[in-house]
Write an enzyme that holds these catalytic residues in place. Structure first.
Site, short mmCIF file in Angstrom:
data_model
loop_
_atom_site.label_atom_id
_atom_site.label_comp_id
_atom_site.label_asym_id
_atom_site.label_seq_id
_atom_site.Cartn_x
_atom_site.Cartn_y
_atom_site.Cartn_z
N ASP A 55 -8.03 -6.33 1.86
CA ASP A 55 -8.07 -5.21 0.91
C ASP A 55 -8.71 -3.91 1.42
O ASP A 55 -9.52 -3.28 0.73
CB ASP A 55 -8.78 -5.64 -0.37
N HIS A 87 -1.47 -4.21 -7.92
CA HIS A 87 -1.46 -4.46 -9.36
C HIS A 87 -0.40 -3.67 -10.11
O HIS A 87 -0.21 -2.48 -9.85
CB HIS A 87 -2.82 -4.10 -9.96
#
Length: 188
Positions: A17, A60
């Site tokens: 990430d 997301h």
């Protein structure tokens, strides 16, 4: 997509990430930009040392359950196709400028499911299962953001699935919200 190699003693770099929202966006981690720039330098200095470099990314949907406005814990972050979801450009450039294949895996892609670990995403987990169960893997170096959340949970899940033996954590490149305490405790 990753090309299969028949390499003895394969080394893998797993970066968790390293995305703009965790560096200087909606959910920044202190020191992340400095550490990700240092990681980009590390990747360049170790050109050819890694047969495969894997970067994970929160990806997301806008209506993701982890967002506070949807009843979750976190501010809106890493929304698909936004700048905040992009891999940090200096690191992205270093990954592709150096020898070894690059693979980007996503997580947190379903609206109703939190996936701190890359192993929480069914599709990405299956890719890693195929890769990490290769007997020719000598070492998997792990780093990324945030050390106390997504890096830590990825390590827990990988240790459970594959054992600890092949994993080495590059703690210099794991900025954390808690200053590194939870990651250090896990590694003791």
């Amino acid at each position: 997509m990753y090309r299969r190699k028949t390499v003895k003693n394969m080394k893998i770099l797993l970066i968790v990430d390293a995305q703009y929202d965790f560096i200087n966006g909606s959910l920044p981690v202190g020191g992340a930009e400095e550490r990700m720039n240092a990681l980009a330098d590390f990747v360049r200095q170790h050109d050819g040392d890694y047969d495969l470099k894997i970067a994970t990314a929160d990806w997301h949907p806008r209506s993701h359950c982890s967002f506070a406005e949807n009843g979750g814990t976190w501010p809106v972050h890493c929304v698909q196709f936004t700048h905040g979801a992009s891999i940090f450009q200096p690191l992205f450039d270093a990954l592709y400028a150096t020898k070894g294949d690059v693979l980007i895996l996503t997580k947190g892609t379903l609206t109703d499911r939190e996936e701190y670990s890359i192993m929480g995403n069914d599709k990405s987990r299956k890719v890693l299962q195929r890769l990490f169960k290769k007997k020719s893997i000598e070492q998997i170096d792990v780093c990324g953001i945030a050390g106390d959340i997504c890096v830590r949970q990825t390590l827990i899940d990988c240790f459970d699935e594959f054992g600890r033996e092949k994993f080495r954590v590059l703690t210099d490149f794991c900025p954390s919200l808690d200053g590194g305490k939870a990651l250090t405790e896990l590694l003791q």
